[in-house]
Write a protein that holds these residues in place. Structure first.
Motif, PDB file in Angstrom:
ATOM      1  N   LYS A 100      72.547  44.067 -31.353  1.00  0.00           N
ATOM      2  CA  LYS A 100      74.284  43.326 -31.470  1.00  0.00           C
ATOM      3  C   LYS A 100      75.060  43.937 -29.972  1.00  0.00           C
ATOM      4  CE  LYS A 100      76.010  42.965 -34.582  1.00  0.00           C
ATOM      5  NZ  LYS A 100      76.636  42.129 -35.904  1.00  0.00           N
ATOM      6  N   GLY A 160      69.972  46.399 -41.197  1.00  0.00           N
ATOM      7  CA  GLY A 160      71.358  45.865 -39.955  1.00  0.00           C
ATOM      8  C   GLY A 160      71.462  44.337 -40.813  1.00  0.00           C
ATOM      9  N   LEU A 161      70.688  44.560 -41.958  1.00  0.00           N
ATOM     10  CA  LEU A 161      70.847  42.796 -42.555  1.00  0.00           C
ATOM     11  C   LEU A 161      71.402  43.328 -44.164  1.00  0.00           C
ATOM     12  CD1 LEU A 161      67.479  41.497 -41.886  1.00  0.00           C
ATOM     13  CD2 LEU A 161      69.123  41.494 -40.286  1.00  0.00           C
ATOM     14  N   THR A 206      65.113  41.871 -32.923  1.00  0.00           N
ATOM     15  CA  THR A 206      66.678  42.022 -32.795  1.00  0.00           C
ATOM     16  C   THR A 206      66.646  44.025 -33.147  1.00  0.00           C
ATOM     17  OG1 THR A 206      66.357  42.275 -34.827  1.00  0.00           O
ATOM     18  CG2 THR A 206      67.284  40.421 -34.184  1.00  0.00           C
ATOM     19  N   THR A 263      77.093  48.515 -39.671  1.00  0.00           N
ATOM     20  CA  THR A 263      75.818  49.546 -40.183  1.00  0.00           C
ATOM     21  C   THR A 263      74.904  49.806 -39.621  1.00  0.00           C
ATOM     22  OG1 THR A 263      74.447  47.230 -39.698  1.00  0.00           O
ATOM     23  CG2 THR A 263      75.656  46.831 -41.188  1.00  0.00           C
ATOM     24  N   CYS A 275      69.386  37.712 -40.108  1.00  0.00           N
ATOM     25  CA  CYS A 275      71.302  37.477 -40.149  1.00  0.00           C
ATOM     26  C   CYS A 275      71.650  38.130 -41.510  1.00  0.00           C
ATOM     27  CB  CYS A 275      71.158  36.183 -40.558  1.00  0.00           C
ATOM     28  SG  CYS A 275      72.758  36.267 -41.462  1.00  0.00           S
ATOM     29  N   GLY A 276      72.278  39.088 -40.892  1.00  0.00           N
ATOM     30  CA  GLY A 276      73.107  40.253 -41.337  1.00  0.00           C
ATOM     31  C   GLY A 276      74.592  39.719 -41.757  1.00  0.00           C
ATOM     32  N   VAL A 277      75.399  39.681 -41.003  1.00  0.00           N
ATOM     33  CA  VAL A 277      76.526  39.255 -41.354  1.00  0.00           C
ATOM     34  C   VAL A 277      76.972  37.745 -40.828  1.00  0.00           C
ATOM     35  CG1 VAL A 277      78.398  40.120 -39.306  1.00  0.00           C
ATOM     36  CG2 VAL A 277      79.381  39.740 -42.007  1.00  0.00           C
ATOM     37  N   GLY A 278      76.152  37.489 -40.017  1.00  0.00           N
ATOM     38  CA  GLY A 278      75.851  36.109 -39.319  1.00  0.00           C
ATOM     39  C   GLY A 278      76.194  35.984 -37.830  1.00  0.00           C
ATOM     40  N   GLY A 279      76.998  37.191 -36.871  1.00  0.00           N
ATOM     41  CA  GLY A 279      77.435  36.507 -35.797  1.00  0.00           C
ATOM     42  C   GLY A 279      76.206  36.389 -35.262  1.00  0.00           C
ATOM     43  N   ALA A 280      75.231  37.325 -34.689  1.00  0.00           N
ATOM     44  CA  ALA A 280      74.100  37.674 -34.116  1.00  0.00           C
ATOM     45  C   ALA A 280      74.071  36.068 -33.968  1.00  0.00           C
ATOM     46  CB  ALA A 280      73.212  38.359 -34.103  1.00  0.00           C
ATOM     47  N   PRO A 281      73.095  36.155 -35.543  1.00  0.00           N
ATOM     48  CA  PRO A 281      72.677  34.775 -35.031  1.00  0.00           C
ATOM     49  C   PRO A 281      73.112  33.147 -34.702  1.00  0.00           C
ATOM     50  CG  PRO A 281      72.602  35.912 -37.638  1.00  0.00           C
ATOM     51  CD  PRO A 281      72.342  36.675 -36.449  1.00  0.00           C
ATOM     52  N   ASN A 330      73.729  49.113 -35.993  1.00  0.00           N
ATOM     53  CA  ASN A 330      73.581  48.979 -34.459  1.00  0.00           C
ATOM     54  C   ASN A 330      74.391  48.610 -33.468  1.00  0.00           C
ATOM     55  OD1 ASN A 330      71.464  49.551 -34.765  1.00  0.00           O
ATOM     56  ND2 ASN A 330      69.989  47.407 -35.843  1.00  0.00           N
TER      57      ASN A 330
HETATM   58  C1  LIG Z   1      68.225  44.889 -35.921  1.00  0.00           C
HETATM   59  C2  LIG Z   1      69.575  44.086 -36.260  1.00  0.00           C
HETATM   60  N1  LIG Z   1      69.514  42.914 -37.088  1.00  0.00           N
HETATM   61  C3  LIG Z   1      70.206  41.987 -36.655  1.00  0.00           C
HETATM   62  C4  LIG Z   1      71.301  42.053 -37.454  1.00  0.00           C
HETATM   63  C5  LIG Z   1      72.098  40.362 -38.169  1.00  0.00           C
HETATM   64  O1  LIG Z   1      73.221  40.746 -37.194  1.00  0.00           O
HETATM   65  P1  LIG Z   1      74.630  39.846 -37.900  1.00  0.00           P
HETATM   66  O2  LIG Z   1      75.273  41.080 -38.613  1.00  0.00           O
HETATM   67  O3  LIG Z   1      75.417  39.666 -36.786  1.00  0.00           O
HETATM   68  O4  LIG Z   1      74.184  39.070 -38.801  1.00  0.00           O
HETATM   69  C6  LIG Z   1      71.659  43.545 -37.036  1.00  0.00           C
HETATM   70  C7  LIG Z   1      73.095  43.429 -37.668  1.00  0.00           C
HETATM   71  O5  LIG Z   1      73.687  44.840 -37.598  1.00  0.00           O
HETATM   72  C8  LIG Z   1      70.423  44.144 -36.605  1.00  0.00           C
HETATM   73  O6  LIG Z   1      71.336  45.772 -37.068  1.00  0.00           O
END
Ligand SMILES: Cc1ncc(COP(=O)(O)O)c(C=O)c1O
Length: 441
Positions: free
Chosen positions: A119, A340-341, A417, A169, A279-285, A171
């Motif tokens: 993140k 985080g997910l 991640t 959440t 993938c959590g909210v989706g931004g990072a992936p 991170n």
């Molecule tokens: C360790 C970790 N991996 C993956 C993700 C997923 O990122 P995103 O929420 O942008 O999809 C998070 C999100 O907080 C995270 O903390």
């Protein structure tokens, strides 16, 4: 196992359960959903809101800030926030692949300097965008001034009159918080009450104000968004709807391309690259996927990985609706050790961007996350948090679900991640495979 929904609830006849969401997903069973909307990259990309030039501009911004980052953080000698690409030893790779051909690499964002999680790529970047705009407005960045000047008291006075806020959440809040506090901003992080207690503690230790919300992560984001609307002295980092976050993540594709080239790994039609992204909210992936697609086109194939209880992107894409669909709508409860997910609704911005680009979404159980977390620690010394182990749990199921022929000459990159900064007691708990931490102390 924690994270599984009440089966009675999962099978309850919902009035408007979106068609297209497989029954196994609704029952909380590990599933591979091959994306029927996937299109050739050339068809998918031109209509997207982000172009290669945008990602290159984001990369140029990172480079401009390197002298400042090197000055602010001792561990950043070069000012560059990137992680190693590590090859997995053959026995471990064999376990990950389960008999399929190919090599396995780890893109070790769990070791990312400063924040120890992916993140940072988006969160740190968005703070830099805001700081740069404020500094320009205040006349602090003339043609002859270097960016290291932004660590001086004059700049800190400007930043200190502003607040950076975020819903998280954990991170993202930490990444935004560390960067914004280092520049002298005030920081407010909005979190759900059941977010990990140690993540809240860590934020308070760096001088961030933590605001707790009774609902889940989505409600914390929504409340903060409303609270900060229209405030000229504040910037809200919107995890569900920020193009800057997305661009920050997308620049990671350049790092991976350079590292693969340095390692002599060919990526082309005959040597596909498979990338597994939690993938959590989706931004990072989503950001990483877009960046990779811009650089590698059809030769790269991205697989999102979600917990069985919180497959928000799968549900959104499989439902195929323009309105937002949550995991609660299909009878799941969003309870998982992968904090985080633990996201009930995917970002619509991201869902629209990746709809035609991703190969598949795989859901994995908390038991599988813990098993891989243990395995990777003992066999490869990787110190991961549960979310970060998700990619490993997805490789075999995905390859099994993939129609033949098996891509024998493939390179697999599992994106780890987060985890290096996990407190020792938390890591030991994760190794024991404990269920999700109960509500905050
Ligand atoms: C360790 C970790 N991996 C993956 C993700 C997923 O990122 P995103 O929420 O942008 O999809 C998070 C999100 O907080 C995270 O903390």
């Amino acid at each position: 196992m924690d994270g599984l929904p009440d089966p009675a609830r999962a099978e309850a006849p919902h009035q408007d359960i979106p068609r297209g969401v497989p029954l196994a997903v609704r029952r909380g069973q590990p599933t591979v959903w091959l994306n029927p909307h996937r299109a050739p990259t050339a068809d998918g990309l031109p209509t997207r809101a982000v172009s290669l030039a945008d990602v290159e501009a984001a990369l140029a911004r990172w480079r401009r800030f390197e002298p400042l980052l090197a000055r602010l953080f001792d561990e950043l000698e070069t000012g560059r926030i990137d992680s190693p690409l590590r090859a997995l030893s053959e026995p471990v790779a064999r376990r990950v692949l389960g008999g399929a051909g190919g090599t396995v690499w780890v893109k070790a964002d769990h070791e990312l300097p400063v924040t120890g999680c992916i993140k940072a790529r988006g969160g740190v970047y968005e703070v830099l965008v805001y700081a740069e705009a404020l500094a320009r407005e205040a006349g602090l960045l003339g043609p002859r001034e270097g960016y290291a000047r932004l660590a001086e008291p004059e700049a800190r006075r400007v930043f200190g009159a502003h607040t950076v806020a975020v819903g998280s959440t954990g991170n993202l809040g930490f990444s935004v918080g560390v960067m914004a506090r280092a520049l002298g901003f005030r920081v407010e992080v909005h979190m759900s009450r059941d977010a990990k207690a140690w993540k809240k503690r860590r934020l308070r230790e760096i001088g961030a104000e933590v605001v707790e919300h009774a609902g889940d992560y989505g409600s914390a984001v929504a409340a903060a968004r409303t609270g900060f609307q229209g405030r000229p002295d504040a910037h809200f980092v919107d995890d569900e709807d920020s193009l800057d976050l997305f661009l920050g993540y997308a620049t990671a594709a350049f790092d991976l391309r350079r590292q693969l080239a340095e390692a002599g790994v060919t990526v082309d039609r005959d040597h596909p690259l498979f990338v597994y992204l939690p993938c959590g909210v989706g931004g990072a992936p989503g950001g990483v996927t877009l960046g990779l697609k811009l650089l590698f086109g059809d030769a790269v194939r991205c697989i999102f990985v979600e917990p069985v209880a919180a497959p928000c992107m799968l549900v959104q894409l499989a439902a195929g609706l323009e309105r937002t669909v949550s995991v609660y709508d299909v009878g799941l409860d969003n309870r998982t050790a992968a904090d985080g997910l633990a996201v009930a609704r995917a970002s619509m911005l991201v869902a629209r961007m990746v709809r035609g680009l991703i190969e598949a979404v795989a859901t994995v159980s908390d038991d599988a996350l813990h098993a891989w977390l243990r395995d990777l620690w003992h066999a490869a010394g990787l110190r991961l948090e549960p979310s970060a182990a998700a990619g490993f749990a997805a490789v075999r199921p995905f390859l099994t679900a993939l129609p033949p022929p098996n891509p024998a000459r493939a390179t697999h990159v599992v994106w780890t991640t987060g985890g290096a900064l996990l407190p020792e007691a938390e890591f030991q708990k994760a190794l024991r495979g404990s269920a999700a931490e109960p509500a905050a102390e």
